[in-house]
Motif scaffolding. Structure first.
Motif, PDB file in Angstrom:
ATOM      1  N   GLU A 174      45.217  27.211  35.292  1.00 10.50           N
ATOM      2  CA  GLU A 174      46.640  27.481  35.351  1.00 10.50           C
ATOM      3  C   GLU A 174      46.996  28.278  36.597  1.00 10.50           C
ATOM      4  O   GLU A 174      46.233  29.116  37.042  1.00 10.50           O
TER       5      GLU A 174
ATOM      6  N   ALA B 128      50.274  30.542  37.832  1.00  9.28           N
ATOM      7  CA  ALA B 128      51.574  31.045  37.408  1.00  9.28           C
ATOM      8  C   ALA B 128      52.198  31.850  38.530  1.00  9.28           C
ATOM      9  O   ALA B 128      51.499  32.449  39.342  1.00  9.28           O
TER      10      ALA B 128
ATOM     11  N   LYS C 256      46.072  35.811  43.270  1.00 12.71           N
ATOM     12  CA  LYS C 256      45.527  35.292  44.531  1.00 12.71           C
ATOM     13  C   LYS C 256      46.620  35.292  45.581  1.00 12.71           C
ATOM     14  O   LYS C 256      47.797  35.423  45.259  1.00 12.71           O
TER      15      LYS C 256
ATOM     16  N   GLY D 213      48.796  38.319  45.442  1.00 12.81           N
ATOM     17  CA  GLY D 213      49.696  38.448  44.302  1.00 12.81           C
ATOM     18  C   GLY D 213      50.797  37.402  44.271  1.00 12.81           C
ATOM     19  O   GLY D 213      51.688  37.436  43.427  1.00 12.81           O
TER      20      GLY D 213
ATOM     21  N   THR E  28      50.431  34.262  43.609  1.00 12.91           N
ATOM     22  CA  THR E  28      50.231  33.397  42.461  1.00 12.91           C
ATOM     23  C   THR E  28      49.172  34.009  41.553  1.00 12.91           C
ATOM     24  O   THR E  28      48.297  34.732  42.024  1.00 12.91           O
ATOM     25  N   ILE E  29      49.292  33.746  40.261  1.00 15.59           N
ATOM     26  CA  ILE E  29      48.344  34.286  39.291  1.00 15.59           C
ATOM     27  C   ILE E  29      47.525  33.112  38.761  1.00 15.59           C
ATOM     28  O   ILE E  29      48.076  32.179  38.189  1.00 15.59           O
ATOM     29  N   THR E  30      46.216  33.156  38.976  1.00 14.93           N
ATOM     30  CA  THR E  30      45.386  32.041  38.542  1.00 14.93           C
ATOM     31  C   THR E  30      44.685  32.380  37.227  1.00 14.93           C
ATOM     32  O   THR E  30      44.327  33.524  36.983  1.00 14.93           O
ATOM     33  N   THR E  31      44.520  31.365  36.394  1.00 16.44           N
ATOM     34  CA  THR E  31      43.678  31.507  35.206  1.00 16.44           C
ATOM     35  C   THR E  31      42.526  30.530  35.368  1.00 16.44           C
ATOM     36  O   THR E  31      42.747  29.333  35.569  1.00 16.44           O
TER      37      THR E  31
END
Lengths: 262, 326
Positions: free
Chosen positions: A227, A229, B136, B139, B141-144
């Motif tokens: 994902e 976000a 990443k 800041g 984008t926030i990756t999972t």
């Protein structure tokens, strides 16, 4: 000594980048690729070592990137490196840090080296894990976070940064060393350097050229991205104009109280 | 992955606070995975560090003290971790995202052919699978991410994102980890301390940073540090201040410095250009003091005070100190 400097091409660090909410990819319009700023310190360190040694030591730039990155590699050559090697293969697309390190290690093993110099991290992925990974895979000492380096050709004497200062560490070549920005002030390419870089050799290797047989890209990755976000955008906050000290201090003090930070 | 192994970073017997944070989190993760927890502590003072870590609820603390672990850089730490990982079987390995932690994490991942994710601000177990969350691109984008095709998963965790809580019924057993006696490549020489031991910007929950607006090195000592101390926080700096030689690079916050997530960030005389912003935009609260209202930081600070920092900060320090007395 044969000094190899690993470099990475990253999106321009000064551009205010954004993610396209639809495609969840970086909007590349208007964002050019540049040499990872951390790597410039490694290039400078290599050039200074070569100049100091003055014994026919060479500096080779190494990067894993599509061939379109050649022009950026030329900038590294313009700083004064002797030649460059690019590992370019469409199969590498989608590699994670482990996959990248395995492919690079195979190519670096083929190229040969006495000393590999790396920047501490890249400004896009910011993992800081490639130097450790590479040294382990190559089976050479991985001396990281170095802020001062010297070598007599077979031994590397270095200062490694610690939280409070530094620690002296010595290793024998072949070795891998990553350097911090405290080590030097990277030079700007001279006009002569820029002209000269046009004639320098950039050899391009494929995975087949380096005899790499591991699974690559997504197939070889040990991690998968589930994902992406977009973090909430920080809004403009309160603005207080303070004409004197008490007023300004009270504004902050009250605000910290309000947020339960005091 | 069933067990959870924590690399306890320590220095001369004192664990870093992030080690306690990871130990606390490990218990929760191991419960979700149905496995056990292990701590690995190595180097000079490892036994003392293990004693101190006991309260945070790990199952077994594996200790490799003295000998080669005290004389060589990184390699013996990786050997210690490898020995525990091999005995435990497929496991999740947590290391702190610090200089030592990143080295140990990347080296053990390479050795175990493991997956690795970095600078995690959260680690979750869902449907028996470990997922890690990392900001990443500064800041943006926030990756999972999750691990695949690997028996072991290594996560470097950003300090200060998990709480360190002593466990209610801590019963950690200490086990001596016998490593084969061996010489390594990277021999540690003299260690030189250039600064008084203080909380680093990565681990502090409050950071007071100074920038170009300070005009020189002295205000870091006379203006910034007193406020940081009054708040129990650390001193940070912008690239401009570091490049000018006013303060060492270890304090730098931003793209070519450290990326941090304190609960409070106070930017003093810092314009907040993009390369600084990416290092601190995930802070809980951002307060800025600047003489100019039209600086980039005005767009994302929760509070901007426009005024003279040399007057406002000392006055604020006085108020904070007075508050502590009450």
């Amino acid at each position: 000594m044969k000094i190899v400097v690993t470099v990475k091409l990253v999106p321009d660090t000064n551009a205010d980048k954004r993610i396209d909410p639809g495609t969840k990819r970086l909007v590349r319009t208007g964002v050019e690729n540049v040499l990872n700023p951390f790597d410039e310190y490694a290039i400078e360190a290599a050039l200074q070592l070569r100049e100091k040694r003055n014994d026919g030591s060479t500096v080779t730039i190494f990067t894993m990137a599509p061939e379109s990155g050649k022009e950026i590699v030329r900038k590294a050559l313009a700083m004064g490196a002797d030649d460059a090697v690019m590992l370019s293969d469409a199969k590498l697309e989608g590699s994670d840090v482990a996959g990248t390190a395995h492919a690079m290690a195979a190519a670096l093993g083929k190229t040969g080296f006495d000393l590999i110099l790396c920047g501490t991290q890249s400004t896009d992925a910011i993992t800081g894990e490639l130097p450790g990974f590479l040294s382990e895979l190559l089976g050479v000492p991985g001396l990281t976070y170095v802020r001062k380096i010297d070598s007599d050709g077979t031994t590397i004497n270095a200062q490694r940064e610690t939280d409070l200062g530094y620690v002296d560490v010595s290793v024998s070549t072949p070795a891998l060393v990553s350097v911090t920005k405290a080590i030097n002030e990277p030079r700007y390419p001279s006009l002569k350097g820029i002209m000269g870089a046009k004639k320098k050799e950039i050899s391009v290797l494929s995975l087949a050229d380096v005899g790499f047989t591991r699974a690559t890209g997504n197939d070889g990755a040990k991690t998968e991205l589930l994902e992406l976000a977009t973090p909430p955008v920080r809004e403009k906050g309160r603005v207080v104009t303070a004409s004197e000290a008490t007023e300004g201090a009270r504004a902050i003090f009250d605000f910290l109280k309000e947020r339960k930070l005091l | 992955m069933r067990d959870v192994i924590v690399f306890i970073e320590q220095r001369a017997g004192a664990p870093r606070r992030v080690s306690y944070e990871l130990a606390t989190k490990a218990q929760e993760l191991a419960n979700a995975l149905g496995g056990k927890t292990h701590g690995v502590t190595a180097g000079a003072g490892a036994s003392q560090a293990a004693e101190a870590t006991k309260a945070y609820g790990l199952g077994t603390l594996h200790v490799a003290d003295g000998g080669a672990t005290a004389e060589y850089l990184i390699d013996p730490l990786v050997d210690a971790l490898e020995a525990v990982a091999k005995t435990a079987g497929p496991a999740l390995i947590l290391v702190p995202n610090t200089m030592i932690g990143r080295d140990v994490g990347s080296r053990i991942a390479a050795r175990l052919d493991a997956g690795i994710t970095s600078d995690a601000t959260d680690v979750i177990v869902a449907d028996g699978r470990v997922k890690t969350v990392s900001p990443k691109l500064g800041g943006l984008t926030i990756t999972t991410c999750a691990f695949k095709n690997a028996e072991y998963g290594v996560v470097s965790v950003r300090p200060n994102v998990f709480a360190a809580k002593p466990a209610a019924n801590a019963t950690a057993s200490l086990e001596n980890l016998a490593l084969p006696s061996k010489t390594y490549a990277m021999k540690l020489g003299a260690e030189v301390e250039e600064a008084a031991p203080e909380l680093g910007v990565e681990e502090a929950s409050i950071v007071v940073s100074g920038g170009r607006g300070l005009g020189g090195p002295e205000p870091f000592t006379t203006v910034i540090k007193p406020l940081a101390e009054a708040l129990g926080g650390a001193v940070g700096a912008s690239r401009a201040a570091v490049d000018a030689g006013w303060i060492p690079h270890a304090h730098q916050v931003g793209q070519t410095g450290k990326t941090i997530s304190p609960s409070l960030y106070i930017a003093v005389g810092i314009s907040g250009a993009i390369q600084h912003k990416v290092g601190m935009r995930t802070a809980g609260t951002i307060v800025a003091i600047n003489k100019d209202a039209n600086v980039p930081i005005a767009d994302f600070a929760d509070l901007l005070v426009v005024g003279d920092l040399f007057q406002i900060i000392p006055e604020l320090t006085k108020r904070v100190e007075a508050e502590k007395v009450h």
